[in-house]
Design a protein around this motif. Structure first.
Motif, PDB file in Angstrom:
ATOM      1  N   ALA A 122       0.924  -1.310  -0.087  1.00 24.87           N
ATOM      2  CA  ALA A 122      -0.034  -0.021  -0.036  1.00 24.87           C
ATOM      3  C   ALA A 122       0.782   1.301  -0.086  1.00 24.87           C
ATOM      4  N   VAL A 123       1.866   1.148   0.703  1.00 13.13           N
ATOM      5  CA  VAL A 123       2.957   2.510   0.838  1.00 13.13           C
ATOM      6  C   VAL A 123       3.549   2.429  -0.712  1.00 13.13           C
ATOM      7  N   LEU A 124       3.948   1.459  -1.311  1.00 13.53           N
ATOM      8  CA  LEU A 124       4.277   1.709  -2.570  1.00 13.53           C
ATOM      9  C   LEU A 124       3.304   2.330  -3.574  1.00 13.53           C
ATOM     10  N   ASP A 125       1.811   1.970  -3.459  1.00 14.77           N
ATOM     11  CA  ASP A 125       0.783   2.523  -4.108  1.00 14.77           C
ATOM     12  C   ASP A 125       0.389   3.666  -3.774  1.00 14.77           C
ATOM     13  N   GLY A 126       1.246   4.494  -2.784  1.00 19.05           N
ATOM     14  CA  GLY A 126       0.648   5.810  -2.566  1.00 19.05           C
ATOM     15  C   GLY A 126       0.115   6.079  -1.166  1.00 19.05           C
ATOM     16  N   VAL A 127      -0.263   5.146  -0.503  1.00 18.96           N
ATOM     17  CA  VAL A 127      -0.824   5.297   0.924  1.00 18.96           C
ATOM     18  C   VAL A 127       0.426   5.859   1.681  1.00 18.96           C
ATOM     19  N   PRO A 128       0.264   6.754   2.397  1.00 14.70           N
ATOM     20  CA  PRO A 128       1.302   7.343   3.426  1.00 14.70           C
ATOM     21  C   PRO A 128       1.618   6.477   4.373  1.00 14.70           C
ATOM     22  N   PRO A 129       2.976   6.152   4.731  1.00 12.61           N
ATOM     23  CA  PRO A 129       3.344   5.079   5.466  1.00 12.61           C
ATOM     24  C   PRO A 129       2.670   5.044   6.965  1.00 12.61           C
ATOM     25  N   GLU A 130       2.234   6.273   7.476  1.00  8.61           N
ATOM     26  CA  GLU A 130       1.731   6.535   8.670  1.00  8.61           C
ATOM     27  C   GLU A 130       0.160   5.637   8.755  1.00  8.61           C
ATOM     28  N   GLU A 131      -0.250   5.756   7.615  1.00 10.23           N
ATOM     29  CA  GLU A 131      -1.602   5.305   7.194  1.00 10.23           C
ATOM     30  C   GLU A 131      -1.985   3.930   6.719  1.00 10.23           C
ATOM     31  N   ALA A 132      -0.680   3.353   6.154  1.00 10.70           N
ATOM     32  CA  ALA A 132      -0.823   2.109   5.808  1.00 10.70           C
ATOM     33  C   ALA A 132      -1.572   1.039   6.422  1.00 10.70           C
ATOM     34  N   VAL A 133      -0.911   0.984   7.763  1.00 10.45           N
ATOM     35  CA  VAL A 133      -1.851  -0.111   8.627  1.00 10.45           C
ATOM     36  C   VAL A 133      -3.011  -0.099   8.727  1.00 10.45           C
ATOM     37  N   ALA A 134      -3.483   0.978   9.043  1.00 13.80           N
ATOM     38  CA  ALA A 134      -4.822   1.348   8.908  1.00 13.80           C
ATOM     39  C   ALA A 134      -5.576   0.979   7.723  1.00 13.80           C
ATOM     40  N   TYR A 135      -5.029   1.486   6.578  1.00 14.22           N
ATOM     41  CA  TYR A 135      -5.636   1.212   5.291  1.00 14.22           C
ATOM     42  C   TYR A 135      -5.929  -0.460   5.287  1.00 14.22           C
ATOM     43  N   VAL A 136      -4.940  -1.280   5.576  1.00 12.30           N
ATOM     44  CA  VAL A 136      -4.779  -2.654   5.370  1.00 12.30           C
ATOM     45  C   VAL A 136      -6.022  -3.013   6.356  1.00 12.30           C
ATOM     46  N   ARG A 137      -5.849  -2.878   7.596  1.00 11.51           N
ATOM     47  CA  ARG A 137      -7.087  -3.152   8.544  1.00 11.51           C
ATOM     48  C   ARG A 137      -8.357  -2.890   7.979  1.00 11.51           C
ATOM     49  N   ARG A 138      -8.663  -1.577   7.450  1.00 13.69           N
ATOM     50  CA  ARG A 138      -9.855  -1.339   7.201  1.00 13.69           C
ATOM     51  C   ARG A 138     -10.436  -2.258   5.728  1.00 13.69           C
ATOM     52  N   HIS A 139      -9.313  -2.428   4.744  1.00 15.73           N
ATOM     53  CA  HIS A 139      -9.707  -3.187   3.654  1.00 15.73           C
ATOM     54  C   HIS A 139      -9.324  -4.436   3.440  1.00 15.73           C
ATOM     55  N   TYR A 140      -8.668  -5.236   4.303  1.00 12.35           N
ATOM     56  CA  TYR A 140      -8.197  -6.582   4.322  1.00 12.35           C
ATOM     57  C   TYR A 140      -8.693  -7.397   5.610  1.00 12.35           C
ATOM     58  N   ASP A 141      -7.935  -7.221   6.623  1.00 11.69           N
ATOM     59  CA  ASP A 141      -8.442  -7.855   7.857  1.00 11.69           C
ATOM     60  C   ASP A 141      -8.002  -6.758   9.071  1.00 11.69           C
ATOM     61  N   ARG A 142      -9.037  -6.698  10.074  1.00 10.76           N
ATOM     62  CA  ARG A 142      -8.843  -5.776  11.030  1.00 10.76           C
ATOM     63  C   ARG A 142      -7.910  -6.173  12.111  1.00 10.76           C
ATOM     64  N   HIS A 143      -7.331  -7.571  11.939  1.00  8.36           N
ATOM     65  CA  HIS A 143      -6.341  -8.133  12.879  1.00  8.36           C
ATOM     66  C   HIS A 143      -4.927  -7.833  11.981  1.00  8.36           C
ATOM     67  N   ALA A 144      -5.085  -7.405  10.990  1.00 10.85           N
ATOM     68  CA  ALA A 144      -3.710  -7.257  10.191  1.00 10.85           C
ATOM     69  C   ALA A 144      -2.629  -6.604  10.739  1.00 10.85           C
ATOM     70  N   VAL A 145      -1.102  -6.957  10.683  1.00  9.70           N
ATOM     71  CA  VAL A 145      -0.053  -6.506  11.298  1.00  9.70           C
ATOM     72  C   VAL A 145      -0.159  -6.414  12.840  1.00  9.70           C
ATOM     73  N   GLU A 146       0.339  -7.688  13.308  1.00  6.06           N
ATOM     74  CA  GLU A 146       0.138  -7.757  14.809  1.00  6.06           C
ATOM     75  C   GLU A 146       1.029  -7.375  15.646  1.00  6.06           C
ATOM     76  N   THR A 147       2.254  -6.881  15.459  1.00  5.31           N
ATOM     77  CA  THR A 147       3.182  -6.595  16.493  1.00  5.31           C
ATOM     78  C   THR A 147       3.559  -5.307  16.376  1.00  5.31           C
ATOM     79  N   PRO A 148       4.129  -4.457  17.463  1.00  8.27           N
ATOM     80  CA  PRO A 148       4.650  -3.049  17.407  1.00  8.27           C
ATOM     81  C   PRO A 148       5.840  -2.946  16.101  1.00  8.27           C
ATOM     82  N   TRP A 149       6.531  -3.772  16.183  1.00  9.54           N
ATOM     83  CA  TRP A 149       7.715  -3.934  15.087  1.00  9.54           C
ATOM     84  C   TRP A 149       7.379  -3.805  13.908  1.00  9.54           C
ATOM     85  N   GLN A 150       6.061  -4.851  13.585  1.00 12.89           N
ATOM     86  CA  GLN A 150       5.652  -4.858  12.120  1.00 12.89           C
ATOM     87  C   GLN A 150       5.095  -3.350  11.689  1.00 12.89           C
ATOM     88  N   ARG A 151       4.643  -2.898  12.815  1.00 12.16           N
ATOM     89  CA  ARG A 151       3.880  -1.594  12.656  1.00 12.16           C
ATOM     90  C   ARG A 151       5.032  -0.577  12.101  1.00 12.16           C
TER      91      ARG A 151
END
Length: 161
Positions: A122-151
């Protein structure tokens, strides 16, 4: 890099085109690219739907052979990729290929590593890095990206490591 050779011709099985936007696990990116995230512990759709043309498997050990082109990226569960430069290259290749092919990104459960890689796409596609996790949680899986270091990895993905 570890490319996994298909055990049969990918052209005869995967065909052309991209995913159905309403398909299970399909993430629609702002550019219109479609990419599927999946947990490998879940079987492929029972309806015999289309297979990926290209897949990236994010696992701590080598995955089994598949009948389509695939790349194994060593990425232990709940952690980060073993080789971050390779990860950047493989994720970029997946994003590029998703412009016209069915691309799948998968780990065992389909949430932590898969969600992290999808957020990087999503970052490569233009989503700002600080918004990419929320984007994926909203559009793919609300539990996506599980750990603080992954975020944190996703936030830094927009910059060179």
């Amino acid at each position: 890099m570890t490319d996994i050779q298909p055990d049969s011709s990918p052209a005869s099985r995967a065909g052309g085109g991209t995913w159905d936007a309403d398909g299970a696990g399909v993430l629609a990116l702002p550019s219109g690219r479609l990419i599927r995230g999946r947990g490998l512990r879940r079987p492929l759709p029972a309806d015999g739907g289309p297979e990926p043309a290209y897949a990236v498997y994010l696992l701590g050990k080598e995955p089994p052979q598949v009948p389509w082109e695939a790349h194994w990226l060593r990425w232990p569960d709940f952690r980060l990729p073993a080789d971050r430069a390779e990860a950047r290259e493989v994720i970029a290749r997946a994003w590029e290929r998703a412009a016209g092919e069915r691309v799948e990104i998968a780990c065992h459960g389909g949430r932590g590593r898969t969600g992290t890689a999808l957020a990087c796409v999503a970052v490569l596609d233009g989503v700002p890095p600080e918004e990419a996790v929320a984007y994926v949680r909203r559009h793919y899986d609300r539990h996506a990206v599980e750990t603080p270091w992954q975020r944190a990895y996703v936030r830094r993905f927009g910059t060179r490591d």
